[in-house]
Scaffold this motif. Structure first.
Motif, PDB file in Angstrom:
ATOM      1  N   ALA A 106      53.846  41.499  45.453  1.00  0.00           N
ATOM      2  CA  ALA A 106      53.968  42.905  45.023  1.00  0.00           C
ATOM      3  C   ALA A 106      52.670  43.383  44.380  1.00  0.00           C
ATOM      4  N   ALA A 107      52.037  42.539  43.579  1.00  0.00           N
ATOM      5  CA  ALA A 107      50.791  42.943  42.924  1.00  0.00           C
ATOM      6  C   ALA A 107      49.709  43.200  43.969  1.00  0.00           C
ATOM      7  N   ARG A 108      49.621  42.282  44.943  1.00  0.00           N
ATOM      8  CA  ARG A 108      48.612  42.435  46.000  1.00  0.00           C
ATOM      9  C   ARG A 108      48.811  43.757  46.739  1.00  0.00           C
ATOM     10  N   GLN A 109      50.067  44.064  47.072  1.00  0.00           N
ATOM     11  CA  GLN A 109      50.347  45.308  47.788  1.00  0.00           C
ATOM     12  C   GLN A 109      50.012  46.519  46.931  1.00  0.00           C
ATOM     13  N   ALA A 110      50.341  46.426  45.646  1.00  0.00           N
ATOM     14  CA  ALA A 110      50.076  47.562  44.748  1.00  0.00           C
ATOM     15  C   ALA A 110      48.569  47.804  44.636  1.00  0.00           C
ATOM     16  N   TYR A 111      47.778  46.740  44.500  1.00  0.00           N
ATOM     17  CA  TYR A 111      46.319  46.903  44.402  1.00  0.00           C
ATOM     18  C   TYR A 111      45.778  47.551  45.681  1.00  0.00           C
ATOM     19  N   GLU A 112      46.296  47.099  46.802  1.00  0.00           N
ATOM     20  CA  GLU A 112      45.862  47.655  48.086  1.00  0.00           C
ATOM     21  C   GLU A 112      46.179  49.147  48.158  1.00  0.00           C
ATOM     22  N   ARG A 113      47.400  49.494  47.801  1.00  0.00           N
ATOM     23  CA  ARG A 113      47.815  50.902  47.866  1.00  0.00           C
ATOM     24  C   ARG A 113      47.013  51.770  46.900  1.00  0.00           C
ATOM     25  N   ALA A 114      46.649  51.186  45.754  1.00  0.00           N
ATOM     26  CA  ALA A 114      45.906  51.970  44.748  1.00  0.00           C
ATOM     27  C   ALA A 114      44.399  51.914  45.006  1.00  0.00           C
ATOM     28  N   GLY A 115      43.994  51.192  46.037  1.00  0.00           N
ATOM     29  CA  GLY A 115      42.557  51.068  46.340  1.00  0.00           C
ATOM     30  C   GLY A 115      41.809  50.260  45.295  1.00  0.00           C
ATOM     31  N   ILE A 116      42.518  49.308  44.672  1.00  0.00           N
ATOM     32  CA  ILE A 116      41.880  48.483  43.630  1.00  0.00           C
ATOM     33  C   ILE A 116      41.364  47.189  44.251  1.00  0.00           C
ATOM     34  N   GLU A 117      40.061  46.944  44.116  1.00  0.00           N
ATOM     35  CA  GLU A 117      39.490  45.742  44.720  1.00  0.00           C
ATOM     36  C   GLU A 117      39.485  44.577  43.736  1.00  0.00           C
ATOM     37  N   ASP A 118      39.158  44.858  42.486  1.00  0.00           N
ATOM     38  CA  ASP A 118      39.133  43.798  41.483  1.00  0.00           C
ATOM     39  C   ASP A 118      39.977  44.213  40.274  1.00  0.00           C
ATOM     40  N   PRO A 119      41.246  43.813  40.266  1.00  0.00           N
ATOM     41  CA  PRO A 119      42.130  44.256  39.166  1.00  0.00           C
ATOM     42  C   PRO A 119      41.607  43.845  37.794  1.00  0.00           C
ATOM     43  N   LYS A 120      40.937  42.693  37.719  1.00  0.00           N
ATOM     44  CA  LYS A 120      40.437  42.218  36.417  1.00  0.00           C
ATOM     45  C   LYS A 120      39.472  43.241  35.807  1.00  0.00           C
ATOM     46  N   LYS A 121      38.706  43.914  36.664  1.00  0.00           N
ATOM     47  CA  LYS A 121      37.733  44.881  36.162  1.00  0.00           C
ATOM     48  C   LYS A 121      38.319  46.281  36.092  1.00  0.00           C
ATOM     49  N   GLU A 122      39.219  46.601  37.025  1.00  0.00           N
ATOM     50  CA  GLU A 122      39.640  48.000  37.160  1.00  0.00           C
ATOM     51  C   GLU A 122      40.875  48.376  36.345  1.00  0.00           C
ATOM     52  N   ILE A 123      41.721  47.396  36.029  1.00  0.00           N
ATOM     53  CA  ILE A 123      42.941  47.691  35.252  1.00  0.00           C
ATOM     54  C   ILE A 123      42.605  47.535  33.759  1.00  0.00           C
ATOM     55  N   ASP A 124      42.880  48.583  32.991  1.00  0.00           N
ATOM     56  CA  ASP A 124      42.505  48.573  31.568  1.00  0.00           C
ATOM     57  C   ASP A 124      43.611  48.075  30.657  1.00  0.00           C
ATOM     58  N   TYR A 125      44.866  48.208  31.118  1.00  0.00           N
ATOM     59  CA  TYR A 125      45.984  47.904  30.228  1.00  0.00           C
ATOM     60  C   TYR A 125      47.152  47.397  31.072  1.00  0.00           C
ATOM     61  N   VAL A 126      47.888  46.429  30.528  1.00  0.00           N
ATOM     62  CA  VAL A 126      49.015  45.864  31.275  1.00  0.00           C
ATOM     63  C   VAL A 126      50.261  45.790  30.389  1.00  0.00           C
ATOM     64  N   GLU A 127      51.386  46.162  30.962  1.00  0.00           N
ATOM     65  CA  GLU A 127      52.689  45.946  30.310  1.00  0.00           C
ATOM     66  C   GLU A 127      53.465  44.966  31.174  1.00  0.00           C
ATOM     67  N   ILE A 128      53.756  43.798  30.624  1.00  0.00           N
ATOM     68  CA  ILE A 128      54.474  42.751  31.347  1.00  0.00           C
ATOM     69  C   ILE A 128      55.933  42.727  30.888  1.00  0.00           C
ATOM     70  N   PRO A 183      44.101  44.312  26.735  1.00  0.00           N
ATOM     71  CA  PRO A 183      45.292  44.462  25.893  1.00  0.00           C
ATOM     72  C   PRO A 183      46.572  44.441  26.732  1.00  0.00           C
ATOM     73  N   VAL A 184      47.560  43.684  26.235  1.00  0.00           N
ATOM     74  CA  VAL A 184      48.829  43.521  26.942  1.00  0.00           C
ATOM     75  C   VAL A 184      49.968  43.785  25.965  1.00  0.00           C
ATOM     76  N   ASN A 185      50.991  44.515  26.408  1.00  0.00           N
ATOM     77  CA  ASN A 185      52.209  44.728  25.634  1.00  0.00           C
ATOM     78  C   ASN A 185      51.932  45.147  24.190  1.00  0.00           C
ATOM     79  N   GLU A 217      44.992  41.151  22.485  1.00  0.00           N
ATOM     80  CA  GLU A 217      45.384  42.005  21.347  1.00  0.00           C
ATOM     81  C   GLU A 217      45.046  43.470  21.641  1.00  0.00           C
ATOM     82  N   MET A 218      45.574  44.366  20.812  1.00  0.00           N
ATOM     83  CA  MET A 218      45.305  45.800  20.969  1.00  0.00           C
ATOM     84  C   MET A 218      43.813  46.114  20.962  1.00  0.00           C
ATOM     85  N   SER A 219      43.050  45.271  20.249  1.00  0.00           N
ATOM     86  CA  SER A 219      41.610  45.498  20.147  1.00  0.00           C
ATOM     87  C   SER A 219      40.841  44.726  21.212  1.00  0.00           C
TER      88      SER A 219
END
Lengths: 147, 410
Positions: free
Chosen positions: B281-303, B342-344, B336-338
């Motif tokens: 699901a993550a792979r498909q979501a990155y593809e649909r969002a045009g994200i090549e490197d999630p580590k660099k492009e995603i700023d915040y995650v809620e797990i 940052p996650v959750n 952490e928030m800082s």
């Protein structure tokens, strides 16, 4: 503060008439009487299922090839229970294992015996301890013990 | 496909163990009112309603229809979604489909759980009752003391095997589960809509809570909460008229697999920590969002982490870090928030779990971070893209939503 309220009522589970084929588990149970484990193999992809499912979940085809599975295997995951089903603390912690028996691609779960909780680890070799009197049910396999 | 924006979010004023002062529809209506206040919309603006809550938990059949006049759905299309723990995000996805397809322009997604009026354990058991019945017929020992099956040995559920396998393959230890649980309880203390809050939480404090089933302690486990969350979605044209700033949906994806742990009947038990659906699901979501490197492009995650180890495990599974790296990021303070990732910051599901809302709250919390409206739990870095993750079903169903601060180029 208001205490939790408990309303006692009966729930007759027999009202529900579940129909489950139980193909794989029934085949397995029959053989367990003889202290043997029988799974089956997909003739297309080679995946071995225990209990023996009647179709391959990867290929979506019916499969019929019986596969004998060893009663020795490897611990793939485990947990140590410190509470019973009602959440009460146990006197002695209980070992529960997920085991991949040699020759099978799927895992089974079972109680672990003759092993200290602190010694249990993933990758540990174990074997099935069979009940002396076997009747063809899941308790024919009493537990897993160290190999 | 059309762009879809989040234009309104409404929570119940609190998420707590027992809301004795309101009934289910009344509690839901609080979140509905807050979503209307937040968006400036009125019931007349809503084209359709999607409703989500966990099946069987309160024993209420058709709660979406019982609540009709409390969710402003009179004379409107309504559908209920129930996919287990993921329900909230599946409902959000359904709302997205309504608009992206061009069928509707403004859709309200309503989710709730009032666990104090039900029994989560009975609810959870209800999901696997036929299997349990079949295994009982096959002579399983439900106390978990002996025999094959021995489902986790008493209260030790499939989740303990998952955590055990995760620790082994990642190189993390139980102290890392303690530490992530403590971080989330501290984060929760800054979120007015969180349930279990402890501003003083430390790994050492969590480590003092009793073990339930190795490696899961009491302090690693989510509470049962009462609460509701409502989210109003709109098409790009409508959103332009309604709000200055919105959070935009860039991708939705979901994936299921075998029932893994617990299904002894059909011989399909494999590693509960593998979580292949999360990877797919993550792979498909990155593809649909045009994200090549999630580590660099995603700023915040809620797990979605009903159990604390899952924050770390799922970060690895969705490719936000390498396998075996999540606990090292935690040690460095990067979660952490800082931190850098940052996650959750909301406190996660491990701090608040009104199940029907839990996967939806992952999305609304990402939206609040993007909008800069998270208040005390707003993260330090700027959030342009955020990822919300949901986990549920029979341990094997995962939903992903990616939000961004501007509409996607279509």
């Amino acid at each position: 503060m208001e205490e939790t309220r408990v309303v006692n009522a009966t729930w007759d589970i027999s009202t529900f008439k579940f129909r489950i084929e139980g193909f794989g588990i029934n085949n397995m149970l029959k053989k367990m009487k003889e202290a043997k484990l029988l799974g089956n193999r997909c003739h297309q992809c080679g995946t071995v299922y225990l209990p023996a499912n009647f179709y391959c979940r990867k290929c979506h085809i019916a499969i019929h090839e019986p596969a004998e599975i060893s009663d020795h295997g490897e611990v793939m995951s485990y947990t140590i229970g410190y509470a019973d089903v009602r959440g009460n603390p146990l006197d002695e912690p209980r070992v529960s294992l997920m085991v991949k028996l040699d020759g099978s691609d799927t895992w089974i779960m079972g109680a672990g015996e003759d092993m200290k909780p602190e010694d249990v680890h993933i990758g540990m070799r174990v074997k099935v301890k069979w009940a002396e009197q076997r009747v063809g049910n899941l308790q024919d396999m009493e537990s897993f013990i160290p190999e | 496909m059309r762009n879809v924006a989040i234009v309104g979010i409404g929570y119940t004023p609190v998420f707590v163990s027992k809301r004795r002062d309101v009934c289910i529809p009344e509690m839901i209506s609080e979140a509905v009112e807050n979503a209307f206040k937040d968006s400036g919309l009125t019931p007349a603006d809503i084209d359709a309603v999607v409703f989500g809550n966990m099946q069987t938990f309160e024993g209420v059949n058709l709660p979406h229809l019982w609540s009709a006049d409390y969710i402003a759905s009179l004379g409107k299309p309504v559908m209920r979604i129930a996919t287990g723990g993921t329900t909230g995000m599946s409902a959000f996805h359904a709302g997205y489909y309504h608009i992206a397809s061009g069928l509707h322009d403004v859709v309200m997604v309503v989710t709730y759980e009032k666990q104090s009026e039900g029994d989560s354990q009975v609810g959870l058991m209800g999901i696997i009752t036929p299997e349990i019945m079949a295994m009982l017929a096959a002579g399983i020992d439900v106390t978990g003391q002996k025999g094959m099956g021995a489902i986790g040995g008493g209260s030790a559920g499939g989740i303990s095997y998952q955590a055990s396998s995760y620790l082994h393959h990642s190189g993390a230890g139980i102290e890392h589960i303690d530490a992530i649980a403590a971080m989330e309880r501290r984060n929760a203390a800054k979120n007015p809509y969180a349930h279990l809050k402890d501003p003083e939480a430390t790994a050492e404090k969590i480590a003092q809570t009793p073990l339930i089933s190795w490696p899961i302690r009491f302090g690693h486990v989510c509470p049962t909460s009462d609460g509701a969350t409502v989210c109003i979605l709109a098409s790009e044209e409508k959103a332009a008229k309604l709000v200055d700033k919105a959070a935009w949906v860039w991708a939705v994806a979901n994936c299921a697999s075998d029932a893994t742990t617990g299904n002894l009947i059909e011989g399909i038990i494999t590693d509960p920590a593998e979580q292949m659906p999360a990877q797919i699901a993550a792979r498909q979501a990155y593809e649909r969002a045009g994200i090549e490197d999630p580590k660099k492009e995603i700023d915040y995650v809620e797990i979605y982490n009903g159990f604390a180890h899952q924050t770390l495990m799922f970060l690895e599974r969705i490719g936000m870090c390498e396998v075996g790296e999540a606990h090292k990021l935690l040690e460095k303070g990067e979660l952490e928030m800082s931190g850098r990732l940052p996650v959750n910051s909301s406190g996660g599901v491990v701090s608040t779990n009104a199940i029907g809302t839990s996967a939806m709250n992952r999305v609304t919390e990402c939206a609040l971070q993007i909008l800069g409206r998270a208040g005390e739990h707003q993260v330090e870095k700027e959030v342009h893209k955020a990822l919300a993750h949901g986990w549920g079903g029979l341990m094997q169903y995962v939903t992903i939503t990616i939000l961004a601060d501007k509409p996607k180029k279509l």
